[in-house]
Design an enzyme around this catalytic site. Structure first.
Site, PDB file in Angstrom:
ATOM      1  N   ASN A  86       0.920  -1.141   0.135  1.00  0.00           N
ATOM      2  CA  ASN A  86       0.068  -0.246   0.170  1.00  0.00           C
ATOM      3  C   ASN A  86       0.764   1.349   0.171  1.00  0.00           C
ATOM      4  O   ASN A  86       1.799   1.375   0.531  1.00  0.00           O
ATOM      5  CB  ASN A  86      -0.888  -0.095   1.234  1.00  0.00           C
ATOM      6  N   HIS A  92      -4.910   2.966   1.815  1.00  0.00           N
ATOM      7  CA  HIS A  92      -4.879   2.051   3.298  1.00  0.00           C
ATOM      8  C   HIS A  92      -3.532   2.078   3.677  1.00  0.00           C
ATOM      9  O   HIS A  92      -3.298   1.059   4.499  1.00  0.00           O
ATOM     10  CB  HIS A  92      -5.359   0.666   2.856  1.00  0.00           C
ATOM     11  N   HIS A  99       6.530  -1.064   2.821  1.00  0.00           N
ATOM     12  CA  HIS A  99       6.404  -2.695   3.464  1.00  0.00           C
ATOM     13  C   HIS A  99       5.602  -3.300   2.437  1.00  0.00           C
ATOM     14  O   HIS A  99       4.923  -2.801   1.744  1.00  0.00           O
ATOM     15  CB  HIS A  99       5.938  -2.599   4.815  1.00  0.00           C
ATOM     16  N   PHE A 100       6.100  -4.641   2.247  1.00  0.00           N
ATOM     17  CA  PHE A 100       5.275  -5.791   1.462  1.00  0.00           C
ATOM     18  C   PHE A 100       4.504  -6.729   2.472  1.00  0.00           C
ATOM     19  O   PHE A 100       5.239  -7.065   3.225  1.00  0.00           O
ATOM     20  CB  PHE A 100       6.218  -6.463   0.397  1.00  0.00           C
TER      21      PHE A 100
HETATM   22  P1  5GP Z   1      -0.276  -0.882   5.802  1.00  0.00           P
HETATM   23  O1  5GP Z   1      -1.821  -0.584   6.085  1.00  0.00           O
HETATM   24  O2  5GP Z   1       0.519   0.504   6.262  1.00  0.00           O
HETATM   25  O3  5GP Z   1      -0.052  -1.311   4.604  1.00  0.00           O
HETATM   26  O4  5GP Z   1       0.069  -1.807   7.162  1.00  0.00           O
HETATM   27  C1  5GP Z   1       0.693  -1.615   8.059  1.00  0.00           C
HETATM   28  C2  5GP Z   1       0.685  -2.984   8.856  1.00  0.00           C
HETATM   29  O5  5GP Z   1       1.581  -2.921  10.033  1.00  0.00           O
HETATM   30  C3  5GP Z   1      -0.611  -3.490   9.458  1.00  0.00           C
HETATM   31  O6  5GP Z   1      -0.930  -4.574   9.005  1.00  0.00           O
HETATM   32  C4  5GP Z   1      -0.245  -3.437  11.041  1.00  0.00           C
HETATM   33  O7  5GP Z   1      -0.849  -4.607  11.681  1.00  0.00           O
HETATM   34  C5  5GP Z   1       1.300  -3.733  11.046  1.00  0.00           C
HETATM   35  N1  5GP Z   1       1.844  -3.071  12.223  1.00  0.00           N
HETATM   36  C6  5GP Z   1       1.662  -1.794  12.765  1.00  0.00           C
HETATM   37  N2  5GP Z   1       2.560  -1.886  13.862  1.00  0.00           N
HETATM   38  C7  5GP Z   1       3.195  -2.805  14.051  1.00  0.00           C
HETATM   39  C8  5GP Z   1       4.013  -3.115  15.044  1.00  0.00           C
HETATM   40  O8  5GP Z   1       4.332  -2.479  16.005  1.00  0.00           O
HETATM   41  N3  5GP Z   1       4.493  -4.557  14.850  1.00  0.00           N
HETATM   42  C9  5GP Z   1       4.229  -5.235  13.600  1.00  0.00           C
HETATM   43  N4  5GP Z   1       4.885  -6.236  13.899  1.00  0.00           N
HETATM   44  N5  5GP Z   1       3.295  -4.721  13.027  1.00  0.00           N
HETATM   45  C10 5GP Z   1       2.868  -3.563  12.946  1.00  0.00           C
END
Ligand code: 5GP
Length: 137
Positions: A86, A92, A99-100
Site C-alpha cells: 500500500n 490504506h 512494506h510488502f
Molecule cells: P499498511 O496498512 O500500512 O499497509 O499496513 C501496516 C501494517 O503494519 C498493519 O498490518 C499493522 O498490523 C502492522 N503493524 C503496525 N504496527 C506494528 C508493530 O508495531 N509491529 C508489527 N509487527 N506490525 C505492525
C-alpha cells in the site's frame, strides 16, 4: 522523513517476531495478522512509499521476497498467498515506511479479500496513457 514504528523495529527498540534478515531487508510477523503467517517485508532504508525508494533497496527487496514467500508458504502449509503493498493513506497505508505484506490464503477463506471491479481499457485511451507513462522515464 519522520521516524516510524518500523524504524524502531529495525533498530531493535521495539520487539518483533523476526522471520528473515539480511543487510538491507527485514521481515517479521504482522502484529495484526489477517491470516496465520501474515508477514511484513521491509527495506532497512527508510522511505515512505515505493516510488521514493532507492533502486538498490528495491532490488534487495525483489531479491528477498520470493524466498521469504517460499518460507512462509512452507511453514504455514498455505497453498496460496497474496502480496500487498500500500502507498498513501487513500490506498490504506498506515505505516509510512515501505512494506510488502505476504498474506497466506487458506481453504477456509481466511486471508486477503479483494474487491476488484474491472473496467475495460479501450485501445485509443490505452495507447495515449501508455505514451504518457513512457514519457516519464
Ligand atoms: P499498511 O496498512 O500500512 O499497509 O499496513 C501496516 C501494517 O503494519 C498493519 O498490518 C499493522 O498490523 C502492522 N503493524 C503496525 N504496527 C506494528 C508493530 O508495531 N509491529 C508489527 N509487527 N506490525 C505492525
Amino acid at each position: 522523513m519522520a521516524d516510524t514504528i518500523f524504524s524502531k523495529i529495525i533498530r531493535g527498540e521495539i520487539p518483533c517476531h523476526k522471520v528473515y534478515e539480511d543487510a538491507q531487508v527485514l521481515a517479521f510477523l504482522d502484529i495484526g495478522p489477517i491470516s496465520r503467517g501474515h508477514t511484513l517485508v521491509i527495506p532497512k532504508e527508510a522511505a515512505p512509499t515505493l516510488d521514493q525508494l532507492s533502486e538498490e533497496a528495491g532490488a534487495a527487496l525483489g531479491r528477498a521476497l520470493p524466498t521469504i514467500a517460499q518460507a512462509v508458504v512452507k511453514a504455514t502449509g498455505a497453498r496460496a498467498f497474496n502480496v500487498l503493498q500500500n502507498n498513501g493513506p487513500e490506498a490504506h497505508q498506515a505505516v509510512f515506511h515501505v512494506h510488502f505484506h505476504i498474506i497466506p490464503k487458506y481453504e477456509d477463506g481466511s486471508g486477503l479479500g479483494i474487491g476488484w471491479k474491472a473496467g475495460k481499457l479501450d485501445a485509443p485511451h490505452g495507447a495515449a496513457l501508455a505514451r504518457e507513462i513512457l514519457a516519464q522515464f
